[in-house]
Enzyme design. Structure first.
Site, PDB file in Angstrom:
ATOM      1  N   ASP A 194      -5.480  -7.250   7.303  1.00  0.00           N
ATOM      2  CA  ASP A 194      -6.869  -7.159   7.746  1.00  0.00           C
ATOM      3  C   ASP A 194      -7.808  -7.162   6.538  1.00  0.00           C
ATOM      4  OD1 ASP A 194      -6.376  -4.688   6.674  1.00  0.00           O
ATOM      5  OD2 ASP A 194      -6.555  -3.592   8.558  1.00  0.00           O
ATOM      6  N   TYR A 254       1.846  -5.611  13.147  1.00  0.00           N
ATOM      7  CA  TYR A 254       0.694  -4.879  12.617  1.00  0.00           C
ATOM      8  C   TYR A 254      -0.141  -4.299  13.743  1.00  0.00           C
ATOM      9  CZ  TYR A 254      -3.084  -3.696   9.424  1.00  0.00           C
ATOM     10  OH  TYR A 254      -4.022  -3.013   8.690  1.00  0.00           O
ATOM     11  N   GLU A 279       0.795  -1.230   0.000  1.00  0.00           N
ATOM     12  CA  GLU A 279       0.000   0.000   0.000  1.00  0.00           C
ATOM     13  C   GLU A 279       0.823   1.274   0.000  1.00  0.00           C
ATOM     14  OE1 GLU A 279      -0.285  -2.404   2.342  1.00  0.00           O
ATOM     15  OE2 GLU A 279      -2.290  -2.446   3.196  1.00  0.00           O
ATOM     16  N   GLU A 302      -9.568  -4.761   5.219  1.00  0.00           N
ATOM     17  CA  GLU A 302      -9.356  -3.642   4.306  1.00  0.00           C
ATOM     18  C   GLU A 302      -8.183  -3.933   3.381  1.00  0.00           C
ATOM     19  OE1 GLU A 302      -9.139   1.223   4.367  1.00  0.00           O
ATOM     20  OE2 GLU A 302      -8.828   0.099   6.217  1.00  0.00           O
ATOM     21  N   ARG A 321      -3.249  -2.878  13.776  1.00  0.00           N
ATOM     22  CA  ARG A 321      -4.717  -2.962  13.816  1.00  0.00           C
ATOM     23  C   ARG A 321      -5.110  -4.394  14.144  1.00  0.00           C
ATOM     24  NH1 ARG A 321      -3.722   0.583   9.428  1.00  0.00           N
ATOM     25  NH2 ARG A 321      -4.439   2.702   9.888  1.00  0.00           N
ATOM     26  N   HIS A 325      -4.417 -13.402  14.382  1.00  0.00           N
ATOM     27  CA  HIS A 325      -3.510 -12.260  14.423  1.00  0.00           C
ATOM     28  C   HIS A 325      -2.672 -12.304  15.696  1.00  0.00           C
ATOM     29  CE1 HIS A 325      -6.332  -9.766  11.607  1.00  0.00           C
ATOM     30  NE2 HIS A 325      -5.821 -10.827  11.043  1.00  0.00           N
ATOM     31  N   ASP A 340      -1.973  -5.087   3.647  1.00  0.00           N
ATOM     32  CA  ASP A 340      -2.102  -5.378   5.080  1.00  0.00           C
ATOM     33  C   ASP A 340      -2.963  -6.607   5.348  1.00  0.00           C
ATOM     34  OD1 ASP A 340      -0.496  -3.276   5.725  1.00  0.00           O
ATOM     35  OD2 ASP A 340      -2.103  -1.904   6.295  1.00  0.00           O
TER      36      ASP A 340
END
Length: 768
Positions: free
Chosen positions: A134, A357, A59, A136, A359, A404, A132
């Site tokens: 997640d 990470y 990203e 999103e 989140r 996670h 990433d």
């Protein structure tokens, strides 16, 4: 030359219709290939023997630089600079008549990026989408694949929780396909938010005033703040009293009274019942008796207490602790954490991701990380500080993604002091907090020796059992520091920790004590305090509202919309926030229900596990559309004009009360004695953005000619300013400060990247 077979195809980029370069026949473009007109579905093949190399898409440019260091020869790493495709901004872009089909487009500022990715993917032998881990990130990977016309057969998805060489190598050894269930869950969330934002906002424009907007999750957050404010306003304090006593052993009588050691005991019972001390009149008779009483120890209980360390950080607990210990807002915390995750230049070591990470709602930790932490603890604190077994923590979040990991340093060996010279001040402070919290979570518990003493007071002539006043004192002594040698979790400000009570170690049952002083104290019951950013995040998490990636944007959005403002670092609703909230609660109880919103979040989680997404959207929208129609017919136009609101202080020129007024250039402070007194003041409006120069609050100001500009509240010590509005949301590419450039564009002050703005509740929002 003989004509080629009708199976001729090219993976190049021919015109939509044209001539075959071999035989001259008509050809057309279909998906990734150009084929003879007679072919309906040309087979996708690797027909270009010249493809070579491997392409990796991430990203952000910072992440691309860090990952690029670890990739071997033949790898090319490109950045999508965040999202590459989204719903159109000019219309709803959701076909509610045909299974809520979304209409996506590549925004103008991303076309160059997409074209570069498309050109590179056309010549790459293998393509890896390393966005990433997640939902999103999964959705971004899918949008990149679709918008860049990537061949799915050559494209794989790789995920890693930390940007380190071992984690990246392991990810590339185990690639997978894009998880379309997770993509659908993210798409369903996006469509839900678009339906609410694009349907409710015009209603507010018609009934209240222009430029207002509403959102599915953010409006519920505003409701929590409004209801807390009304609880405070309606709260009636009740008086109550407590009686404590300073007690000392007789053996210290020969000392000066002011120097005698003492401990404090609190009255807990009178004649076996809870004391009723509602007023000073209730207290006075007890004080008279206690002054003449004899004090005798009735019970001494010795014990031990173990205090375990707090779990390593999740997104929520990191935001809360950074708020309490570092005074960071949620947006600032996540911006800094993003930088630490994507990579920091450590000199000869190059760009390195310092944390995992950020989140996440899981408290899991890999065995490798635990082993490294245990070795570090043993070497730096001693064997006694290493627990016999590896700690196991359980998350309080029922929706936690247990696959996670918690937020932790990628290497415990990179102690904060070792990397301090490479980090900016606030980067260092946040990294130190994460590092200390994780290492402490792997250390042995702290051990305390505890003592509880009960003391009976009464007439000297009566026996111990007949004395009616029972006082109690509790205390503890730290015997082994354990994790406290490194880190101690802070307590919420509304739950202060009791002070230490030094009870003598040689105190014994039936011992007679001296009463040095009685301590009657008046109290009043207190309402729940206003939400801070930290306590609001906790409330949202406890109620299952939002997910780790949304907490910061929720708070940023309600601040930027003007529904909520800061007062003494606490969140309070504005009048317009209360007005909009009341209207939405009355006509849209489902949208504004805490329980309903949490259930909807659960359904989004189920979509990620394979549940069909269209029925979820349809069940919501059918009821929502009916309520929207009812509200439009029932709500009258609201007149929001009112009497001037007092500021709460007097005019420095004439002594009359100051009031808030509306003028040509907006709201300002003026004297209530106008026009006899023309004193005016600007209102420094905080916009929920931190100054990039010194960390102060950025406020809205006006020039002498009434033009709005933005500057640091610490002026003149800090001279940062901008004519264009800063945004609370960080740059998706580098985490820098975004400045609004126009109605639909924002530009990063750090990397100069431009981003599209949306009109609803997404990360990049403009709402005045």
């Amino acid at each position: 030359m003989e004509n080629p077979s009708p199976e001729w195809a090219s993976n190049g980029s021919p015109a939509t219709r044209g001539k075959c370069p071999v035989c001259g026949s008509t050809i057309y473009k279909t998906g990734y290939t150009a084929a003879h007109e007679g072919l309906q579905k040309p087979e996708r093949k690797n027909l270009n023997p010249q493809r070579r190399g491997k392409l990796v898409i991430v990203e952000s440019p910072a992440k691309a630089r860090t990952i690029g260091r670890y990739m071997g020869k033949g790898y090319k790493v490109l950045s999508s600079v965040g999202h590459v495709r989204d719903l159109l901004k000019s219309r709803l872009s959701v076909d509610v008549e045909h299974e809520y089909t979304p209409e996506y487009r590549v925004p103008n500022d991303k076309r160059k990026v997409v074209n570069e990715i498309k050109a590179s993917s056309a010549t790459a032998k293998e393509i890896y989408l390393a966005t990433d881990p997640d939902r999103e990130g999964e959705a971004i990977a899918w949008h990149v694949l679709e918008s860049a016309d990537m061949d799915p057969e050559r494209t794989k998805r790789v995920v890693f929780q930390e940007i380190t060489k071992p984690a990246i190598q392991a990810a590339f050894e185990n690639p997978r396909d894009i998880d379309m269930d997770r993509v659908k869950a993210q798409q369903a969330r996006r469509i839900l938010d678009r339906l609410v934002g694009y349907k409710l906002s015009p209603l507010l424009w018609r009934k209240v005033k222009g430029r207002l907007s509403a959102g599915r999750v953010q409006s519920v957050a505003v409701r929590l703040i409004v209801e807390r404010e009304r609880e405070i306003d309606s709260f009636i304090p009740e008086e109550y009293w407590t009686i404590s006593a300073e007690l000392s052993q007789i053996k210290h009588r020969n000392r000066n009274k002011q120097q005698r050691p003492f401990f404090i005991a609190k009255m807990i019972k009178v004649a076996g019942a809870d004391p009723v001390l509602a007023s000073e009149d209730d207290v006075r008779p007890h004080l008279d008796k206690l002054k003449r009483a004899e004090w005798e120890v009735s019970d001494v209980r010795l014990g031990k207490r173990t205090r375990k360390p707090a779990a390593p950080f999740t997104t929520s607990t990191l935001q809360q602790e950074a708020s309490r210990k570092l005074n960071f807002g949620t947006s600032k915390t996540m911006r800094l954490a993003q930088q630490l995750y994507e990579g920091v230049d450590l000199g000869e070591e190059g760009s390195v991701g310092l944390i995992t990470y950020m989140r996440t709602d899981s408290v899991n930790v890999s065995k490798q990380a635990q082993g490294e932490a245990r070795d570090y603890i043993k070497a730096n604190f001693g064997r006694d500080f290493v627990p016999a077994s590896r700690p196991v923590y359980k998350t309080k979040s029922k929706t936690a993604q247990e696959a996670h990991e918690a937020i932790r340093p990628t290497s415990v060996g990179r102690a904060p002091e070792r990397v301090k010279k490479y980090l900016k001040r606030d980067q260092y402070r946040l990294y130190r907090l994460i590092w200390q919290r994780f290492v402490a979570s792997q250390m042995a518990p702290a051990l305390y020796d505890t003592v509880r003493v009960d003391v009976m007071a009464g007439e000297p002539a009566v026996t111990l059992k007949k004395r009616v006043y029972q006082f109690r004192a509790s205390g503890s002594t730290l015997r082994f520091k354990g994790f406290l040698a490194l880190y101690e979790e802070s307590r919420p400000t509304d739950r202060p920790e009791n002070g230490e009570n030094q009870i003598p170690s040689d105190i014994s049952k039936n011992e007679i004590l001296d009463m040095l002083r009685l301590l009657p104290e008046q109290h009043f019951t207190q309402p729940q305090p206003r939400y801070s950013e930290a306590s609001l995040v906790k409330e949202l998490e406890d109620n299952g509202i939002g997910r780790p990636s949304t907490y910061a944007s929720i708070i940023s959005t309600i601040l930027s919309r003007g529904y909520v403002e800061y007062e003494d670092k606490r969140l309070r609703p504005t009048p317009i926030g209360e007005l909009v909230n009341d209207m939405l609660v009355e006509y849209f109880p489902d949208v504004m229900s805490v329980d309903f919103t949490a259930r909807l979040e659960d359904e989004l989680d189920e979509i990620a596990e394979g549940k069909p997404w269209v029925p979820v959207i349809d069940n919501f929208y059918q009821q929502f559309a009916k309520r929207l129609e009812t509200a439009d017919e029932a709500i009258e136009k609201v007149d929001i004009r009112s009497e001037p609101e007092p500021v709460g202080r007097d005019c420095p020129q004439c002594g009359n009360p100051l009031v808030y007024r509306e003028g040509r250039y907006g709201r300002f402070i003026g004297c209530s004695n106008f026009p006899n007194c023309r004193h005016t003041e600007q209102i420094l409006v905080k916009i929920g953005v931190i100054c990039p120069k010194d960390g102060g609050d950025i406020v809205e100001k006006r020039s002498r000619r009434g033009r709005i500009f933005y500057g640091c509240s610490n002026y003149p010590e800090c001279d940062w300013n901008s004519w264009k509005r800063p945004l609370a949301q960080p740059c998706p590419a580098c985490g820098g400060l975004l400045i609004q450039q126009g109605k639909e564009v924002a530009k990063c002050t750090l990397c100069d990247t431009e981003h599209d703005l949306d009109v609803e509740e997404q990360d990049l929002v403009i709402a005045n």
